[in-house]
Scaffold this active site. Sequence first.
Site, mmCIF file in Angstrom:
data_model
loop_
_atom_site.group_PDB
_atom_site.id
_atom_site.type_symbol
_atom_site.label_atom_id
_atom_site.label_comp_id
_atom_site.label_asym_id
_atom_site.label_seq_id
_atom_site.Cartn_x
_atom_site.Cartn_y
_atom_site.Cartn_z
ATOM 1 N N ASP A 210 0.633 -1.084 0.197
ATOM 2 C CA ASP A 210 0.241 -0.083 -0.302
ATOM 3 C C ASP A 210 0.721 0.871 0.618
ATOM 4 O O ASP A 210 2.205 1.255 0.442
ATOM 5 C CB ASP A 210 -1.264 -0.101 1.596
ATOM 6 C CG ASP A 210 -1.893 0.905 1.137
ATOM 7 O OD1 ASP A 210 -3.051 1.286 0.194
ATOM 8 O OD2 ASP A 210 -1.547 2.105 2.286
ATOM 9 N N GLU A 270 15.049 -14.303 0.545
ATOM 10 C CA GLU A 270 15.155 -15.717 0.911
ATOM 11 C C GLU A 270 14.139 -16.510 0.524
ATOM 12 O O GLU A 270 14.419 -17.919 1.330
ATOM 13 C CB GLU A 270 15.042 -15.163 2.228
ATOM 14 C CG GLU A 270 16.362 -14.041 2.170
ATOM 15 C CD GLU A 270 15.999 -13.131 4.194
ATOM 16 O OE1 GLU A 270 15.148 -14.024 4.535
ATOM 17 O OE2 GLU A 270 16.669 -12.340 4.556
#
Length: 550
Positions: A210, A270
């Site tokens: 957002d 990751e």
Amino acid sequence: MADRNNQAQTVDKDWWRGAVIYQIYPRSYQDSNGDGIGDLKGITRRLSHIASLGADAIWISPFFTSPMKDFGYDVSNYCDIDPIFGSLSDFDAMIAEAHRLDIKVMIDLVLSHTSDQHPWFVESRASKTNAKADWYVWADPKPDGTPPTNWLSIFGGSAWQWDTRRCQYYLHNFLTSQPDLNFHNPEVQDALLSVTRFWLERGVDGFRLDTINFYFHDKQLRDNPGLAPELRNAKTAPAVNPYNHQLHLYDKNQPENLEFLKRFRAVLDEFPAIAAVGEVGDSQRGLEIVGEYTSGNDKMQMCYAFEFLSVDPLSPAYVREVLKDFEKAAPEGWACWAFSNHDVVRHVSRWGAGISDHDAHAKQLAALLMTLRGSVCIYEGEELALPEADLAFEDLQDPYGIQFWPEFKGRDGCRTPMVWESAVPNGAFSTGKPWLPVPARHTVRAVDVQEKDAGSVLHHYRRFLAFRREHPALAKGKIDFAHADDQCLAYTRSHGNETLICAFNMSERAAKLDLPAGEWETLSGHGFAAERDNQKINLPPLGAWFGRLA
């Protein structure tokens, strides 16, 4: 929780490129307990509907713990579920069911600001010397007591709120109850990256970020310059909002954001096959910022601006202009296009004034959206061609609409509950009183009604998503424009050995369109019918034609 290691060898890391993402506004999707508010169990119950559409992923608007002043976009605990939506175990069950149905799950991260009830802010405002004193944007008043800068809030008035505890102002780009975090503080960045890992470890496949360009503010607290009236537009705020009177050079869009986005992307990397899409809200530099944030392979995978969410009329020339501008601004980037979402008037109403055939218009817009170069977001109810709801002032919940009523009626008109069964009270959304009214003109468009009609908008979405999957050029190919006038639009999509042409008559008058040179075979399976006369296509009103270069 998901076992990421077992998935690592089998998941397509590029799944997001060309994906169709179905947005769920959780308050309004399905209520499972009769309190009138949608919840996670309700989403889980209805995931089969999304699977039947053929969507690749869902994006769920915020469900975190919140006082709900801005209905979840004011977070008071990033790592828990608000009780009105359920529990973490409900979330885990939803993730499991989505993955069983081969649907990726993206969640809405609101990192630029929190609720004023978040423990971080409660501590920060307590004194100027506590451990989190610098976690939010605090500033002394000018000598005359007025706010530190001329920055404005999108929700109206100054972006600065006086706090009597610290005798300072704090920054809020939205409601006064949504203080902005201070991203210049590395501890804040670290805390937010820990939140990101929390949800990745819980099994999410990505994020919608957002207000991604609001993260940083100008450390020198310089005033924004004004904009001449002819330069103002209403892409990110309604025309009646003075927010449009400024060029927002200093309250957002700061260069430091690029380094944070690299840190954020490193966390995503990751884990296998994680993707993020950023919301870029800026009326002057939106596409330019999208280009910055998606350049290289170390920031956002994709972003969207407000070009197709604004009040600007949709025309062949405008579509070509936006796509060309995107290519110029973001040559390395990837767009995620949407015509509707939880913040704007539904596009069949926004662009439908004067259109006599509502369903034909909705079908053409769906085909247009799903053949543009980029990924696609579909907003709940769009597949039913739901029009914007017209609500009375006393039914409004949105503080934005209440502030600017009646010239701007806010966002409640696009947030009314999803309609599932026409003959059941509230469209089968809830057995209780819904948090927003369910319009009668929506219930006649309920899922069960459209299921029975092979020519419905719902079945059209299913057909067209299947058509898109059959032709990789539509999901991943390059785009070249062949024609754009006041009626018709045509472009080619090319990927590998496949070149398609997509032709649209965006008017309610019949039109003829010349095909580019080459042998084009007519494609079927998309739900449109148009007559072909050698190298000419006779396009009916609001019609389309699709072909493949032999």
